[in-house]
Write an enzyme that holds these catalytic residues in place. Structure first.
Site, PDB file in Angstrom:
ATOM      1  N   GLY A   1      37.058  48.258   2.182  1.00  0.00           N
ATOM      2  CA  GLY A   1      36.003  47.995   3.156  1.00  0.00           C
ATOM      3  C   GLY A   1      34.639  48.279   2.560  1.00  0.00           C
ATOM      4  O   GLY A   1      34.499  49.090   1.645  1.00  0.00           O
ATOM      5  N   ILE A   2      33.644  47.566   3.101  1.00  0.00           N
ATOM      6  CA  ILE A   2      32.266  47.753   2.645  1.00  0.00           C
ATOM      7  C   ILE A   2      31.352  47.901   3.859  1.00  0.00           C
ATOM      8  O   ILE A   2      31.735  47.512   4.975  1.00  0.00           O
ATOM      9  CB  ILE A   2      31.780  46.556   1.791  1.00  0.00           C
ATOM     10  CG1 ILE A   2      31.874  45.235   2.587  1.00  0.00           C
ATOM     11  CG2 ILE A   2      32.570  46.461   0.494  1.00  0.00           C
ATOM     12  CD1 ILE A   2      31.173  44.058   1.912  1.00  0.00           C
ATOM     13  N   THR A   3      30.175  48.451   3.627  1.00  0.00           N
ATOM     14  CA  THR A   3      29.142  48.428   4.667  1.00  0.00           C
ATOM     15  C   THR A   3      27.931  47.652   4.141  1.00  0.00           C
ATOM     16  O   THR A   3      27.643  47.669   2.940  1.00  0.00           O
ATOM     17  CB  THR A   3      28.660  49.844   5.046  1.00  0.00           C
ATOM     18  OG1 THR A   3      28.279  50.532   3.856  1.00  0.00           O
ATOM     19  CG2 THR A   3      29.723  50.628   5.780  1.00  0.00           C
TER      20      THR A   3
ATOM     21  N   TYR B   1      33.675  60.025  10.657  1.00  0.00           N
ATOM     22  CA  TYR B   1      32.798  60.156   9.486  1.00  0.00           C
ATOM     23  C   TYR B   1      33.458  61.077   8.455  1.00  0.00           C
ATOM     24  O   TYR B   1      33.673  62.257   8.722  1.00  0.00           O
ATOM     25  CB  TYR B   1      31.415  60.651   9.918  1.00  0.00           C
ATOM     26  CG  TYR B   1      30.594  59.500  10.484  1.00  0.00           C
ATOM     27  CD1 TYR B   1      29.608  58.897   9.719  1.00  0.00           C
ATOM     28  CD2 TYR B   1      30.862  58.980  11.733  1.00  0.00           C
ATOM     29  CE1 TYR B   1      28.877  57.817  10.208  1.00  0.00           C
ATOM     30  CE2 TYR B   1      30.142  57.901  12.238  1.00  0.00           C
ATOM     31  CZ  TYR B   1      29.158  57.325  11.464  1.00  0.00           C
ATOM     32  OH  TYR B   1      28.456  56.245  11.952  1.00  0.00           O
TER      33      TYR B   1
ATOM     34  N   GLY C   1      23.092  49.712  13.837  1.00  0.00           N
ATOM     35  CA  GLY C   1      22.988  49.235  12.458  1.00  0.00           C
ATOM     36  C   GLY C   1      24.260  48.645  11.896  1.00  0.00           C
ATOM     37  O   GLY C   1      24.347  48.378  10.695  1.00  0.00           O
TER      38      GLY C   1
ATOM     39  N   GLY D   1      37.548  57.332  -2.895  1.00  0.00           N
ATOM     40  CA  GLY D   1      37.342  57.636  -1.476  1.00  0.00           C
ATOM     41  C   GLY D   1      38.645  57.802  -0.714  1.00  0.00           C
ATOM     42  O   GLY D   1      39.618  58.384  -1.214  1.00  0.00           O
TER      43      GLY D   1
ATOM     44  N   TYR E   1      29.936  45.526  10.763  1.00  0.00           N
ATOM     45  CA  TYR E   1      31.038  46.455  10.475  1.00  0.00           C
ATOM     46  C   TYR E   1      31.843  46.769  11.739  1.00  0.00           C
ATOM     47  O   TYR E   1      33.073  46.775  11.731  1.00  0.00           O
ATOM     48  CB  TYR E   1      30.436  47.723   9.876  1.00  0.00           C
ATOM     49  CG  TYR E   1      31.412  48.747   9.360  1.00  0.00           C
ATOM     50  CD1 TYR E   1      31.869  48.705   8.049  1.00  0.00           C
ATOM     51  CD2 TYR E   1      31.849  49.793  10.172  1.00  0.00           C
ATOM     52  CE1 TYR E   1      32.742  49.672   7.562  1.00  0.00           C
ATOM     53  CE2 TYR E   1      32.720  50.762   9.697  1.00  0.00           C
ATOM     54  CZ  TYR E   1      33.160  50.694   8.393  1.00  0.00           C
ATOM     55  OH  TYR E   1      34.033  51.662   7.912  1.00  0.00           O
TER      56      TYR E   1
HETATM   57  N1  CAA Z   1      22.926  57.874  15.221  1.00  0.00           N
HETATM   58  C1  CAA Z   1      21.789  58.377  15.752  1.00  0.00           C
HETATM   59  N2  CAA Z   1      20.591  57.884  15.481  1.00  0.00           N
HETATM   60  C2  CAA Z   1      20.528  56.842  14.646  1.00  0.00           C
HETATM   61  C3  CAA Z   1      21.643  56.261  14.059  1.00  0.00           C
HETATM   62  C4  CAA Z   1      22.869  56.830  14.380  1.00  0.00           C
HETATM   63  N3  CAA Z   1      23.988  56.355  13.884  1.00  0.00           N
HETATM   64  N4  CAA Z   1      21.259  55.239  13.279  1.00  0.00           N
HETATM   65  C5  CAA Z   1      19.919  55.169  13.375  1.00  0.00           C
HETATM   66  N5  CAA Z   1      19.477  56.147  14.177  1.00  0.00           N
HETATM   67  C6  CAA Z   1      18.091  56.426  14.525  1.00  0.00           C
HETATM   68  C7  CAA Z   1      17.277  56.886  13.327  1.00  0.00           C
HETATM   69  O1  CAA Z   1      17.427  58.259  13.077  1.00  0.00           O
HETATM   70  C8  CAA Z   1      15.886  56.537  13.776  1.00  0.00           C
HETATM   71  O2  CAA Z   1      15.487  57.489  14.720  1.00  0.00           O
HETATM   72  P1  CAA Z   1      13.956  57.956  14.844  1.00  0.00           P
HETATM   73  O3  CAA Z   1      13.192  56.710  15.206  1.00  0.00           O
HETATM   74  O4  CAA Z   1      13.989  59.003  15.916  1.00  0.00           O
HETATM   75  O5  CAA Z   1      13.579  58.500  13.501  1.00  0.00           O
HETATM   76  C9  CAA Z   1      16.117  55.215  14.542  1.00  0.00           C
HETATM   77  O6  CAA Z   1      17.477  55.214  14.925  1.00  0.00           O
HETATM   78  C10 CAA Z   1      15.811  53.968  13.721  1.00  0.00           C
HETATM   79  O7  CAA Z   1      16.577  54.011  12.541  1.00  0.00           O
HETATM   80  P2  CAA Z   1      15.916  53.883  11.121  1.00  0.00           P
HETATM   81  O8  CAA Z   1      14.472  54.345  11.132  1.00  0.00           O
HETATM   82  O9  CAA Z   1      16.836  54.469  10.146  1.00  0.00           O
HETATM   83  O10 CAA Z   1      15.823  52.290  10.975  1.00  0.00           O
HETATM   84  P3  CAA Z   1      16.041  51.490   9.678  1.00  0.00           P
HETATM   85  O11 CAA Z   1      15.847  50.062   9.992  1.00  0.00           O
HETATM   86  O12 CAA Z   1      15.269  52.075   8.561  1.00  0.00           O
HETATM   87  O13 CAA Z   1      17.612  51.741   9.309  1.00  0.00           O
HETATM   88  C11 CAA Z   1      19.941  51.819   9.745  1.00  0.00           C
HETATM   89  C12 CAA Z   1      18.578  51.450  10.292  1.00  0.00           C
HETATM   90  C13 CAA Z   1      20.276  50.950   8.519  1.00  0.00           C
HETATM   91  C14 CAA Z   1      20.898  51.535  10.860  1.00  0.00           C
HETATM   92  C15 CAA Z   1      19.988  53.288   9.290  1.00  0.00           C
HETATM   93  O14 CAA Z   1      19.485  54.093  10.307  1.00  0.00           O
HETATM   94  C16 CAA Z   1      21.428  53.710   9.000  1.00  0.00           C
HETATM   95  O15 CAA Z   1      21.924  53.513   7.915  1.00  0.00           O
HETATM   96  N6  CAA Z   1      22.076  54.326  10.011  1.00  0.00           N
HETATM   97  C17 CAA Z   1      23.466  54.770   9.891  1.00  0.00           C
HETATM   98  C18 CAA Z   1      24.422  53.704  10.292  1.00  0.00           C
HETATM   99  C19 CAA Z   1      25.799  54.275  10.197  1.00  0.00           C
HETATM  100  O16 CAA Z   1      26.149  55.205  10.907  1.00  0.00           O
HETATM  101  N7  CAA Z   1      26.601  53.734   9.296  1.00  0.00           N
HETATM  102  C20 CAA Z   1      27.925  54.240   9.077  1.00  0.00           C
HETATM  103  C21 CAA Z   1      28.252  54.167   7.616  1.00  0.00           C
HETATM  104  S1  CAA Z   1      29.747  55.048   7.249  1.00  0.00           S
HETATM  105  C22 CAA Z   1      30.931  54.078   7.872  1.00  0.00           C
HETATM  106  O17 CAA Z   1      30.726  52.996   8.353  1.00  0.00           O
HETATM  107  C23 CAA Z   1      32.312  54.643   7.784  1.00  0.00           C
HETATM  108  C24 CAA Z   1      32.957  54.688   9.102  1.00  0.00           C
HETATM  109  O18 CAA Z   1      33.850  53.912   9.375  1.00  0.00           O
HETATM  110  C25 CAA Z   1      32.559  55.745  10.051  1.00  0.00           C
END
Ligand code: CAA
Length: 240
Positions: free
Chosen positions: A84-86, A179, A143, A13, A147
């Site tokens: 780092g982890i998520t 991202y 979510g 990564g 982090y």
């Molecule tokens: N932006 C916009 N909408 C989001 C969102 C986001 N970041 N995260 C969740 N939502 C929305 C979903 O699309 C969903 O919308 P709808 O009800 O309209 O369908 C709503 O919020 C509820 O979410 P979920 O149904 O997905 O709920 P869940 O409990 O199943 O999962 C979650 C929740 C684990 C937070 C999942 O949505 C998720 O993984 N979201 C992404 C979180 C994220 O952005 N992580 C970054 C990882 S990469 C990183 O961290 C590197 C870095 O430094 C940038």
């Protein structure tokens, strides 16, 4: 002689891209990893960069590893805290274990590694520490209370240690990626990622080498007056 750089989480990564870019820039490089043995082996074979295994959340392991690396390769003059982890979940579903793990690896790891290398840098009157923060530490994210808190902590850690190190030629800066096209971002549910990408003015995910570019810049000889800063590399998604 080439200065020695250590990159945590350096075998894949963003960390891998940082290792390769530092090597290209003339640094001697050593990588840390904790997960996949196979991936680390392939990384070393392809790059010629040695990879050492330990968990950055383990304070004593960090000290021991730094001692081992310095005995083999000389003093560590550049530290990139990238590991780092998520463990993403909304608050209702997030367990204490998910909170603890992310804080201990992402933020605790920065302390553990800096604690091991900073005294030598201070004594030699030269050092570069670059901490990989995140847009989500600056802006928050659904979510990610764990982090976002860890990454926001990294930004505070950076500014505090920068003030301590400045008189001794040790700079401490952060890079805050948006991202980036890595395994970590690939783990975000596709329908959620689509919404996120739609909010990036550049209209795409970033590439790991675009983060590495910023890290190398902060590690340069001529970057000595840059300290305590955060370089945001996020395609315009958040301006801080
Ligand atoms: N932006 C916009 N909408 C989001 C969102 C986001 N970041 N995260 C969740 N939502 C929305 C979903 O699309 C969903 O919308 P709808 O009800 O309209 O369908 C709503 O919020 C509820 O979410 P979920 O149904 O997905 O709920 P869940 O409990 O199943 O999962 C979650 C929740 C684990 C937070 C999942 O949505 C998720 O993984 N979201 C992404 C979180 C994220 O952005 N992580 C970054 C990882 S990469 C990183 O961290 C590197 C870095 O430094 C940038």
């Amino acid at each position: 002689m080439a200065r020695l750089a250590l990159v945590t989480g350096g075998t894949r990564g963003i960390g891998e891209a940082i290792c390769l870019a530092l090597k290209d820039a003339g640094f001697a490089v050593v990588a840390n990893y904790v997960g996949s043995e196979e991936r680390a082996k392939a990384f070393t074979e392809q790059s010629g960069i040695p990879a050492y295994k330990w968990n950055v959340a383990d304070h004593q392991a960090c000290h021991d590893a730094v001692a081992r690396i310095e005995a083999a390769h000389g003093p560590i003059e550049v530290l990139v805290n990238n590991a780092g982890i998520t463990r993403d979940a909304t608050m209702l579903k997030m367990t204490f274990e998910m909170w603890r793990e992310v804080i201990e690896v992402n933020l605790g790891g920065c302390f553990n590694m800096a604690k091991a290398v900073y005294p030598g840098m201070r004594e030699r009157k030269w050092g570069r520490i670059v901490n990989i923060g995140s847009i989500n530490g600056q802006a928050g994210q659904i979510g990610q209370v764990n982090y976002a808190a860890a990454k926001a902590g990294i930004h505070g850690f950076t500014k505090a240690l920068a003030q301590e190190g400045a008189r001794f030629g040790v700079t401490v800066n952060a890079v805050a990626p948006g991202y980036i096209d890595t395994d970590m971002v690939a783990a975000v549910p596709p329908e959620v990622l689509e919404k996120i990408v739609a909010r990036i003015p550049a209209g795409r995910l970033g590439q790991a080498h675009e983060i590495a570019r910023g890290v190398v810049f902060l590690c340069g000889e001529d970057a000595g007056f840059i300290t305590g800063s955060t370089l945001s590399i996020n395609g315009g998604q958040h301006m801080y």
